[in-house]
Every structure is written in C-alpha cells, then in structure tokens.
Design a protein around this motif. Structure first.
Motif, short mmCIF file in Angstrom:
data_model
loop_
_atom_site.label_atom_id
_atom_site.label_comp_id
_atom_site.label_asym_id
_atom_site.label_seq_id
_atom_site.Cartn_x
_atom_site.Cartn_y
_atom_site.Cartn_z
N LEU A 5 29.21 -3.55 -63.30
CA LEU A 5 29.29 -2.42 -62.37
C LEU A 5 30.55 -2.78 -61.55
CD1 LEU A 5 25.53 -3.04 -61.64
CD2 LEU A 5 26.23 -1.14 -62.94
N SER A 6 31.98 -2.36 -61.95
CA SER A 6 33.08 -2.83 -61.06
C SER A 6 32.55 -2.72 -59.64
CB SER A 6 34.34 -2.02 -61.13
OG SER A 6 34.90 -2.03 -62.39
N LEU A 7 31.70 -3.51 -59.06
CA LEU A 7 30.66 -3.10 -58.12
C LEU A 7 30.93 -3.16 -56.65
CD1 LEU A 7 27.46 -4.55 -59.74
CD2 LEU A 7 28.44 -2.35 -59.93
N ALA A 8 31.87 -3.53 -55.97
CA ALA A 8 31.66 -3.73 -54.56
C ALA A 8 32.84 -3.48 -53.68
CB ALA A 8 31.24 -5.15 -54.32
N GLY A 9 32.94 -2.50 -52.85
CA GLY A 9 34.00 -2.32 -51.90
C GLY A 9 34.42 -3.62 -51.25
N GLN A 10 33.98 -3.79 -50.01
CA GLN A 10 34.31 -5.00 -49.27
C GLN A 10 33.60 -6.19 -49.86
OE1 GLN A 10 36.61 -5.05 -47.09
NE2 GLN A 10 36.45 -7.23 -46.67
N LEU A 11 32.58 -5.96 -50.66
CA LEU A 11 31.80 -7.08 -51.19
C LEU A 11 32.58 -7.84 -52.24
CD1 LEU A 11 28.28 -5.46 -51.57
CD2 LEU A 11 29.04 -7.06 -49.84
N VAL A 12 33.53 -7.19 -52.95
CA VAL A 12 34.27 -7.91 -53.97
C VAL A 12 35.56 -8.45 -53.41
CG1 VAL A 12 33.38 -6.99 -56.10
CG2 VAL A 12 35.07 -5.74 -54.89
N VAL A 13 36.19 -9.29 -54.22
CA VAL A 13 37.28 -10.08 -53.70
C VAL A 13 38.60 -9.36 -53.60
CG1 VAL A 13 36.91 -12.54 -53.90
CG2 VAL A 13 36.77 -11.17 -55.92
N SER A 14 38.84 -8.33 -54.37
CA SER A 14 40.18 -7.78 -54.46
C SER A 14 40.34 -6.50 -53.67
CB SER A 14 40.55 -7.60 -55.91
OG SER A 14 40.79 -6.29 -56.20
N GLU A 53 19.31 -8.58 -57.13
CA GLU A 53 18.53 -8.67 -58.36
C GLU A 53 18.98 -7.65 -59.40
OE1 GLU A 53 14.26 -10.33 -56.57
OE2 GLU A 53 14.72 -8.18 -56.51
N VAL A 54 19.40 -6.48 -58.94
CA VAL A 54 19.92 -5.47 -59.86
C VAL A 54 21.19 -6.00 -60.54
CG1 VAL A 54 21.01 -3.19 -60.04
CG2 VAL A 54 18.92 -3.48 -58.69
N VAL A 55 22.06 -6.63 -59.75
CA VAL A 55 23.30 -7.16 -60.32
C VAL A 55 23.00 -8.29 -61.29
CG1 VAL A 55 25.50 -8.29 -59.79
CG2 VAL A 55 24.68 -6.43 -58.34
N VAL A 109 30.89 -9.63 -57.96
CA VAL A 109 29.97 -8.96 -57.04
C VAL A 109 28.77 -9.85 -56.75
CG1 VAL A 109 28.41 -6.99 -56.78
CG2 VAL A 109 30.68 -6.66 -57.74
N LEU A 110 28.22 -10.47 -57.78
CA LEU A 110 27.06 -11.33 -57.57
C LEU A 110 27.41 -12.49 -56.64
CD1 LEU A 110 24.15 -12.00 -58.16
CD2 LEU A 110 24.88 -13.17 -60.25
N THR A 111 28.59 -13.06 -56.81
CA THR A 111 29.03 -14.13 -55.92
C THR A 111 29.09 -13.65 -54.48
OG1 THR A 111 30.32 -15.19 -57.68
CG2 THR A 111 30.90 -15.75 -55.42
N SER A 112 29.62 -12.44 -54.28
CA SER A 112 29.73 -11.89 -52.93
C SER A 112 28.37 -11.63 -52.30
CB SER A 112 30.56 -10.60 -52.94
OG SER A 112 29.83 -9.53 -53.51
N LEU A 113 27.36 -11.45 -53.15
CA LEU A 113 25.99 -11.22 -52.65
C LEU A 113 25.21 -12.51 -52.50
CD1 LEU A 113 25.07 -8.08 -54.81
CD2 LEU A 113 25.60 -8.13 -52.36
#
Length: 255
Positions: A5-14, A53-55, A109-113
């Motif tokens: 899921l290219s999944l995360a606004g601020q949650l992802v690194v880039s 858990e979804v991720v 994303v999972l790392t950010s969570l």
C-alpha cells in the motif's frame, strides 16, 4: 495474490511519497464523503485489525506475491515458462516489479508504525502446488491460471480491510489512501492476466467479469448489511482476513 500500500503521508520516509499520499488521501476522503452507503462494522466482517496489523497482513500477502513472480522470472529464463510469448514475459516481469515495490513501500510504512518488516516472513519454499494441486511453474497455462487466482485474492483482501481502517480514525485513513493505490494495481494485474490467458491460450475468459461465477467473493453474506444485492458481474466482493488465510494458508507452508 492491482494491486490485490505505497502507504503513508508523514508516516513514510520520503517527502515525494508524502506528497503522493497527501493527494491520494484527499481523493479518498472526497470519495468517502460522497458515499451514502452505510459502513459495515468491522466486527461484522472479521476480527478488528489495527492499522499496523493491516499493514503486517498486507505485507505478508505482498511478500508471497513477490516471491511467486520471482520464481516465475527464473522459470521464464530456464524452466517451464520459457515458452511464454514475449509480450506475456514482459507483462509478467512488469507485474513482478510492481509487487517488489509494494513490498518496499509497505516495509517502510510498517517501520513508521513501530513494526518490524523483517519479522514478516513467508516460508523459504512456499507450497505453490496447493493452488492447482500441481506445480504452476511447469507450463504457462497453469501459471497464468494460478496467478489469476492469486491476484483476485489480493484485490478482495485489500477491500476487506476498508472498514477496519475507517474505524481506526485518521491513522487508518492514511493507510487506506495507500491501500487504494495498491488495490487498483492488483485489479489491473488480474485483468492483464486474464487477457494473456485469452489471447495466447484461448481460455474462455475476458479481462472483465462476465458473470457472477467469475467473482471470487461476493458480498451476499450474513452480517454484511449492504443495501446493494451483489448478485451479478457488476459487483465484486471483499474478503475478510479469515477467508484469505483459508485460501493462502496451504501455500504458506514449507514445500
């Protein structure tokens, strides 16, 4: 096993991903605001999952899909898939690259969570024979049929987590925005595989769904609370985590 899921606004690194996620989040929230169909409680579908858990669940499925394509690459080079027509080989290579990118983004994303992507493991040698009760890498027709089942399952699996992500508030909606991006890619893959089966092997299938028997899951189930009768090819259903695991569980065993 678009998308599914290219999944995360601020949650992802880039920052580049953040911009894309922001646009997708705005779009998904706009679509959701236009819907008048009541949201089915997550408890009516399956166990309630947190965004993390979804991720983790999605990453498991994407790692399995990426592995299946990786094995196909090998079989294309020097195995049972060497006879695939060249356009089909190029399509399979492209789809496999997509799945690899899904794994990369979901891992971020999972790392950010607060999760550990390396802890999400699939068997070293998954039992792909469980799909058709024979090795799907031995010939192109078997491989494409097995791949159609896997991609269809992925499409339904992502839809099955919509209620869980909506119920999780803002964090869930951010993950949902990415899930929508991957979901559509899984659906495009599934349609593409059907096209390859029809065009090169004369399979009685089309890139689109022609009747209800071709829908892997429908939404006419107890507790769905849906006002729409999902009884024909115009509607495609979701799959709960329990339903997906029941399908892919035999594959997720060491061969």
């Amino acid at each position: 096993m678009k998308t599914l899921l290219s999944l995360a606004g601020q949650l992802v690194v880039s920052l580049g991903l953040a911009a894309t996620w922001g646009r997708m989040l705005i779009l998904s929230l706009l679509v959701l605001s236009l819907l008048t169909i009541p949201v089915t409680p997550a408890s009516a579908q399956s166990a309630t999952l947190t965004p993390k858990e979804v991720v983790e669940y999605a990453l498991t499925l994407e790692k399995l899909e990426a592995d299946m394509y990786s094995r196909a690459f090998t079989a294309i080079e020097s195995g049972g898939l060497m006879s695939l027509p060249e356009p089909a080989k190029k399509a399979i290579m492209s789809y496999g690259q997509d799945e690899g990118m899904h794994v990369t983004d979901l891992s971020a994303v999972l790392t950010s969570l607060g999760g550990d992507p390396d802890a999400i493991a699939i068997p070293k040698n998954p039992n792909y024979d469980a799909i058709l009760n024979r090795d799907p890498f031995n010939n192109p027709q078997d491989f494409l049929l097995a791949l159609q089942y896997v991609e269809d399952t992925g499409v339904a699996a992502y839809k099955g987590q919509v209620q869980n992500l909506l119920a999780a508030g803002d964090a869930g909606k951010v993950v949902l925005a990415g899930a929508l991006e991957i979901h559509t890619i899984e659906a495009r893959h599934a349609a593409g595989v059907r096209y390859l089966r029809q065009t090169y092997y004369g399979a009685d299938v089309r890139p689109w769904i022609r009747d209800a028997s071709e829908v892997l899951f429908n939404e006419n189930r107890e507790g769905s609370n849906s006002p729409i009768p999902f009884s024909n090819e115009a509607f495609d259903g979701f799959a709960t985590k329990d339903e997906v695991i029941a399908l892919v569980g035999p594959i997720l065993t060491e061969k």
